[in-house]
Design a protein around this motif. Structure first.
Motif, PDB file in Angstrom:
ATOM      1  N   GLY A  53      37.475   6.548  24.526  1.00  0.00           N
ATOM      2  CA  GLY A  53      37.082   5.352  25.141  1.00  0.00           C
ATOM      3  C   GLY A  53      36.714   4.359  24.264  1.00  0.00           C
ATOM      4  N   ARG A  54      37.450   3.130  24.570  1.00  0.00           N
ATOM      5  CA  ARG A  54      36.950   1.937  23.703  1.00  0.00           C
ATOM      6  C   ARG A  54      35.521   1.667  23.494  1.00  0.00           C
ATOM      7  NH1 ARG A  54      39.228  -4.203  23.940  1.00  0.00           N
ATOM      8  NH2 ARG A  54      37.294  -4.691  25.122  1.00  0.00           N
ATOM      9  N   GLU A  55      34.799   1.535  24.413  1.00  0.00           N
ATOM     10  CA  GLU A  55      33.827   0.960  24.352  1.00  0.00           C
ATOM     11  C   GLU A  55      32.510   2.418  24.020  1.00  0.00           C
ATOM     12  OE1 GLU A  55      32.866  -2.248  24.080  1.00  0.00           O
ATOM     13  OE2 GLU A  55      34.568  -2.875  25.100  1.00  0.00           O
ATOM     14  N   GLN A  56      33.020   3.249  24.267  1.00  0.00           N
ATOM     15  CA  GLN A  56      32.246   4.426  23.889  1.00  0.00           C
ATOM     16  C   GLN A  56      32.299   4.891  22.648  1.00  0.00           C
ATOM     17  OE1 GLN A  56      34.407   4.403  26.340  1.00  0.00           O
ATOM     18  NE2 GLN A  56      33.272   4.902  28.572  1.00  0.00           N
ATOM     19  N   ARG A  57      33.708   4.762  22.093  1.00  0.00           N
ATOM     20  CA  ARG A  57      33.881   4.771  20.352  1.00  0.00           C
ATOM     21  C   ARG A  57      33.166   3.792  19.650  1.00  0.00           C
ATOM     22  NH1 ARG A  57      37.411   7.783  17.697  1.00  0.00           N
ATOM     23  NH2 ARG A  57      38.209   6.872  15.763  1.00  0.00           N
ATOM     24  N   GLN A  58      33.301   2.643  20.089  1.00  0.00           N
ATOM     25  CA  GLN A  58      32.542   1.513  19.467  1.00  0.00           C
ATOM     26  C   GLN A  58      30.961   1.662  19.525  1.00  0.00           C
ATOM     27  OE1 GLN A  58      34.023  -1.154  18.170  1.00  0.00           O
ATOM     28  NE2 GLN A  58      32.496  -2.964  18.141  1.00  0.00           N
ATOM     29  N   SER A  59      30.560   2.140  20.608  1.00  0.00           N
ATOM     30  CA  SER A  59      28.979   2.177  20.576  1.00  0.00           C
ATOM     31  C   SER A  59      28.472   3.512  19.639  1.00  0.00           C
ATOM     32  CB  SER A  59      28.708   2.690  21.990  1.00  0.00           C
ATOM     33  OG  SER A  59      27.249   3.248  22.076  1.00  0.00           O
ATOM     34  N   ALA A  60      29.165   4.688  19.693  1.00  0.00           N
ATOM     35  CA  ALA A  60      28.753   5.691  18.728  1.00  0.00           C
ATOM     36  C   ALA A  60      29.353   4.983  17.274  1.00  0.00           C
ATOM     37  CB  ALA A  60      29.726   6.927  19.115  1.00  0.00           C
ATOM     38  N   ALA A 113      22.997   2.260  22.120  1.00  0.00           N
ATOM     39  CA  ALA A 113      23.739   3.598  22.819  1.00  0.00           C
ATOM     40  C   ALA A 113      24.155   3.096  24.264  1.00  0.00           C
ATOM     41  CB  ALA A 113      22.682   4.529  23.196  1.00  0.00           C
ATOM     42  N   ARG A 114      23.427   2.048  24.872  1.00  0.00           N
ATOM     43  CA  ARG A 114      23.940   1.499  26.440  1.00  0.00           C
ATOM     44  C   ARG A 114      25.084   0.831  26.456  1.00  0.00           C
ATOM     45  NH1 ARG A 114      17.860  -0.310  28.879  1.00  0.00           N
ATOM     46  NH2 ARG A 114      17.083   1.942  29.008  1.00  0.00           N
ATOM     47  N   THR A 115      25.611   0.322  25.112  1.00  0.00           N
ATOM     48  CA  THR A 115      26.924  -0.534  25.073  1.00  0.00           C
ATOM     49  C   THR A 115      28.212   0.344  25.509  1.00  0.00           C
ATOM     50  OG1 THR A 115      27.165  -0.286  22.861  1.00  0.00           O
ATOM     51  CG2 THR A 115      25.932  -2.128  23.479  1.00  0.00           C
ATOM     52  N   ALA A 116      27.947   1.629  25.557  1.00  0.00           N
ATOM     53  CA  ALA A 116      28.824   2.692  25.714  1.00  0.00           C
ATOM     54  C   ALA A 116      29.433   2.486  27.324  1.00  0.00           C
ATOM     55  CB  ALA A 116      28.548   4.061  25.623  1.00  0.00           C
ATOM     56  N   SER A 202      34.995 -13.098  19.077  1.00  0.00           N
ATOM     57  CA  SER A 202      35.872 -14.031  19.607  1.00  0.00           C
ATOM     58  C   SER A 202      35.567 -14.381  21.167  1.00  0.00           C
ATOM     59  CB  SER A 202      37.204 -13.834  19.275  1.00  0.00           C
ATOM     60  OG  SER A 202      37.805 -12.672  20.399  1.00  0.00           O
ATOM     61  N   PRO A 203      36.308 -15.458  21.832  1.00  0.00           N
ATOM     62  CA  PRO A 203      36.143 -15.388  23.371  1.00  0.00           C
ATOM     63  C   PRO A 203      36.536 -14.422  24.036  1.00  0.00           C
ATOM     64  CG  PRO A 203      37.161 -17.562  22.185  1.00  0.00           C
ATOM     65  CD  PRO A 203      37.065 -16.552  21.228  1.00  0.00           C
ATOM     66  N   LEU A 204      37.385 -13.300  23.555  1.00  0.00           N
ATOM     67  CA  LEU A 204      37.784 -12.191  24.313  1.00  0.00           C
ATOM     68  C   LEU A 204      36.603 -11.201  24.687  1.00  0.00           C
ATOM     69  CD1 LEU A 204      41.224 -11.734  22.657  1.00  0.00           C
ATOM     70  CD2 LEU A 204      40.587 -12.672  24.786  1.00  0.00           C
ATOM     71  N   ARG A 205      35.708 -11.447  23.741  1.00  0.00           N
ATOM     72  CA  ARG A 205      34.403 -10.660  23.899  1.00  0.00           C
ATOM     73  C   ARG A 205      33.383 -11.010  25.154  1.00  0.00           C
ATOM     74  NH1 ARG A 205      34.376  -5.388  23.839  1.00  0.00           N
ATOM     75  NH2 ARG A 205      32.716  -5.054  22.592  1.00  0.00           N
ATOM     76  N   LYS A 206      33.746 -12.153  25.708  1.00  0.00           N
ATOM     77  CA  LYS A 206      32.877 -12.596  26.730  1.00  0.00           C
ATOM     78  C   LYS A 206      32.323 -11.479  27.794  1.00  0.00           C
ATOM     79  CE  LYS A 206      30.835 -16.353  28.822  1.00  0.00           C
ATOM     80  NZ  LYS A 206      30.519 -15.914  30.218  1.00  0.00           N
ATOM     81  N   PRO A 207      33.319 -10.799  28.607  1.00  0.00           N
ATOM     82  CA  PRO A 207      32.937  -9.850  29.375  1.00  0.00           C
ATOM     83  C   PRO A 207      31.817  -8.835  28.715  1.00  0.00           C
ATOM     84  CG  PRO A 207      35.361 -10.172  29.375  1.00  0.00           C
ATOM     85  CD  PRO A 207      34.830 -10.749  28.302  1.00  0.00           C
ATOM     86  N   PHE A 208      32.010  -8.517  27.513  1.00  0.00           N
ATOM     87  CA  PHE A 208      31.021  -7.608  26.867  1.00  0.00           C
ATOM     88  C   PHE A 208      29.759  -8.405  26.825  1.00  0.00           C
ATOM     89  CE2 PHE A 208      28.358  -6.126  23.223  1.00  0.00           C
ATOM     90  CZ  PHE A 208      28.437  -4.787  23.440  1.00  0.00           C
TER      91      PHE A 208
END
Length: 323
Positions: A53-60, A113-116, A202-208
């Motif tokens: 999972g993209r965000e789970q991997r990024q968080s860890a 951790a919550r960013t997952a 970048s602007p593509l991370r606006k949802p995050f």
């Protein structure tokens, strides 16, 4: 004689900190604390497979990278070194904020951790990508080849290389647009980064950014106790609100290593210690000597270099280890 600590960005996908963990009870205690705050076992933070999972991997991965940087800081403090000024890139900016006393460690790692739980891309979302661009010194005044391309954004400036022949910048945007630019450019001028599927800064991370904003609004930021340099523009973050704003803007705004090291130079820094491996060693130009620290030998080198330069020692823990 001022000592600067510089925290790199990036995501720790490779195992990090194993030697320090095995050699130091202080580091093992730190990782157990981080495990309690994040729910990730210490072994997974050190060397385990990152989750799918993209965000789970990024968080860890961010937890892994920040844990190593904080461990290095603590070992340097144990050896008697403490920074007079700090700054960092991306994730490193957030870690530096904690070292500067603007945010306690529990809050930092809990947030990572919550960013997952951040929403991943929808089924119709474009594929994102990242690249490094190598701009020749003689072309520095010309419009860059990505100028005017709406699907490619300047995400970071790492400054000139040691010999001054070129400047390294980071690009983010649609993967297909980045690959097309690389194909059109001279060999090696645009290098897509494999495995980088999140167009950070970048602007593509606006949802995050929108996802994390409510949590940042509740986090207990305070004014830094030592100078904390911004990576989003040239200057120092002096208030709790300024630090919070940096956290809020960090996902979508471009970062600059140059702004940090020029800020350190303005503080008359005479030695910079780079925490962890995120900033490549020996490639980039700095206006003062730097030592990259990620192993026991590097700790010893940092201490001996500081001693040789006449930088004072605090005689123990630097006092920035609040939980």
């Amino acid at each position: 004689m001022p000592l600067g600590y510089l925290f790199g960005g990036g995501v720790g996908t490779e195992p990090h900190g194993i030697e320090l963990y095995e050699a130091s009870p202080l580091v093992r205690q730190l990782y157990e604390e981080i495990s309690g705050w994040t729910g990730l076992p210490a072994e997974q933070i050190l060397r385990g497979e990152l989750p799918e999972g993209r965000e789970q991997r990024q968080s860890a991965g961010t937890i892994r990278e920040a844990a190593l940087a904080v461990a290095v800081h603590d070992l340097l403090a144990e050896a008697g070194l403490s920074p007079d000024v700090v700054g960092g890139l991306s994730l490193g900016a957030m870690t530096a904020s904690s070292v500067a006393g603007a945010l306690d460690r529990r809050s930092l790692f809990t947030m990572l951790a919550r960013t997952a739980d951040a929403p991943g891309p929808g089924p119709d979302a474009v594929e994102e990508g990242m690249a490094l661009a190598f701009v020749r010194a003689e072309d520095a005044q010309d419009p860059p080849p990505w100028d005017g391309r709406p699907d490619i954004h300047l995400a970071g400036d790492f400054g000139p290389v040691v010999d001054g022949s070129q400047r390294i910048v980071m690009l983010a945007g649609h993967r297909t647009a980045i690959e097309a630019l690389a194909a059109e450019s001279a060999p090696g001028a645009i290098v897509p980064l494999p495995g980088r599927t999140i167009a950070v800064h970048s602007p593509l991370r606006k949802p995050f950014r929108d996802f994390i904003a409510p949590q940042l609004a509740e986090m207990p930021f305070t004014a830094p106790r030592i100078p904390l340099l911004s990576c989003l523009e040239r200057g120092e973050l002096k208030t709790a609100d300024e630090v919070r704003e940096m956290f809020e803007r960090n996902p979508t705004d471009p970062i600059s290593l140059v702004d940090i090291y020029e800020g350190m130079r303005s503080h008359d820094v005479r030695l910079g210690l780079v925490m962890g491996p995120a900033i490549p060693e020996g490639m980039l130009a700095f206006p003062f000597p730097v030592v990259h620290v990620e192993s026991i030998e590097h700790i010893q080198l940092a201490v001996s270099t500081a001693y040789d330069l006449g930088i004072g020692f605090s005689g123990g823990d630097s006092g920035t280890r609040e939980r």
